[in-house]
Design a protein around this motif. Sequence first.
Motif, PDB file in Angstrom:
ATOM      1  N   ALA A 185     -45.162   4.730  65.917  1.00  0.00           N
ATOM      2  CA  ALA A 185     -45.105   3.728  66.980  1.00  0.00           C
ATOM      3  C   ALA A 185     -44.503   4.331  68.246  1.00  0.00           C
ATOM      4  N   GLU A 186     -43.457   5.135  68.087  1.00  0.00           N
ATOM      5  CA  GLU A 186     -42.823   5.765  69.245  1.00  0.00           C
ATOM      6  C   GLU A 186     -43.759   6.779  69.893  1.00  0.00           C
ATOM      7  N   GLU A 187     -44.499   7.496  69.072  1.00  0.00           N
ATOM      8  CA  GLU A 187     -45.476   8.463  69.594  1.00  0.00           C
ATOM      9  C   GLU A 187     -46.528   7.760  70.443  1.00  0.00           C
ATOM     10  N   ILE A 188     -47.051   6.651  69.948  1.00  0.00           N
ATOM     11  CA  ILE A 188     -48.076   5.900  70.682  1.00  0.00           C
ATOM     12  C   ILE A 188     -47.496   5.316  71.962  1.00  0.00           C
ATOM     13  N   ALA A 189     -46.275   4.786  71.868  1.00  0.00           N
ATOM     14  CA  ALA A 189     -45.653   4.151  73.035  1.00  0.00           C
ATOM     15  C   ALA A 189     -45.396   5.146  74.164  1.00  0.00           C
ATOM     16  N   GLY A 190     -45.411   6.439  73.855  1.00  0.00           N
ATOM     17  CA  GLY A 190     -45.202   7.447  74.884  1.00  0.00           C
ATOM     18  C   GLY A 190     -46.406   7.671  75.775  1.00  0.00           C
ATOM     19  N   ASN A 191     -47.516   7.045  75.475  1.00  0.00           N
ATOM     20  CA  ASN A 191     -48.731   7.191  76.278  1.00  0.00           C
ATOM     21  C   ASN A 191     -48.805   6.115  77.356  1.00  0.00           C
ATOM     22  N   ALA A 192     -49.718   6.284  78.281  1.00  0.00           N
ATOM     23  CA  ALA A 192     -49.841   5.365  79.422  1.00  0.00           C
ATOM     24  C   ALA A 192     -50.216   3.966  78.952  1.00  0.00           C
ATOM     25  N   ASP A 193     -49.477   2.962  79.447  1.00  0.00           N
ATOM     26  CA  ASP A 193     -49.693   1.576  79.029  1.00  0.00           C
ATOM     27  C   ASP A 193     -51.128   1.131  79.263  1.00  0.00           C
ATOM     28  N   ASP A 194     -51.648   1.415  80.468  1.00  0.00           N
ATOM     29  CA  ASP A 194     -52.983   0.903  80.793  1.00  0.00           C
ATOM     30  C   ASP A 194     -54.062   1.583  79.960  1.00  0.00           C
ATOM     31  N   ALA A 195     -53.865   2.855  79.634  1.00  0.00           N
ATOM     32  CA  ALA A 195     -54.839   3.547  78.786  1.00  0.00           C
ATOM     33  C   ALA A 195     -54.836   2.965  77.375  1.00  0.00           C
ATOM     34  N   LEU A 196     -53.645   2.665  76.850  1.00  0.00           N
ATOM     35  CA  LEU A 196     -53.561   2.066  75.518  1.00  0.00           C
ATOM     36  C   LEU A 196     -54.257   0.709  75.485  1.00  0.00           C
ATOM     37  N   THR A 197     -53.993  -0.104  76.512  1.00  0.00           N
ATOM     38  CA  THR A 197     -54.612  -1.431  76.572  1.00  0.00           C
ATOM     39  C   THR A 197     -56.130  -1.323  76.642  1.00  0.00           C
TER      40      THR A 197
END
Length: 236
Positions: A185-197
């Motif tokens: 979860a921490e690894e994923i959260a380190g990526n850009a918010d808009d790209a994840l969305t």
Amino acid sequence: MIAVDIDAGRSIRTVTLDRPDARNALTVEGLEALKSAIEDDEETVIYLTGAGPAFCAGADLSAVGDLDGDRERAAEFARLGQRVARAIEDSPAVVVAGIDGPARGGGLEFALACDVRVGTPDSTYGEPGVTFGLFGAWGGTVRLPRVVGEGDALELALSGRTVDADEALRMGLISRIEDDPRAVAEEIAGNADDALTALKRRIRDDRERATQERLEATAFGELVENHADDIDAVLE
């Protein structure tokens, strides 16, 4: 029953099923509280996990017993669980299930609604409802074959058997086996918010291919515009 902890620095909301004495089995009140905890989220990532030695045993059987065999009340109980699963699936946040110990019935169904499922080496999985004349009705019959394929879904559901983490990984039921699922979860959260969305929205889209491809191209264009400086930095 449901505990919420927010790590604002990492933009992670941890939602914990918190009835360890009952293996985190869910009552009507627990389902409603879980739905609120998911829908209230403003963070980039939701980390869904269970307290104690289990992820979630599914529906509290005493709650099922309280239905007194009433068909409509039972159907409404199923619909409530389905609404919770849809809230998980439709959340704008990336939802990561951190599974340690048993994930059974409705617990497995909620894990299936998550975007990423990470199990510990001690995690186990099963849909045991058939062994006492029921089946998972919180969206499991829809999501299980979509995740693992029809053959494995039928065998797992019709047998009611339990699989360990290694077999779950082989099936595609989980994505990874980690001693500390929260690290994912921490690894994923380190990526850009808009790209994840954008990625979640596009991958989850089940409309016809032409519409999906059009929206995918639009989202990609927006991200290229938003991250032009980041792209230039990579190219240097």
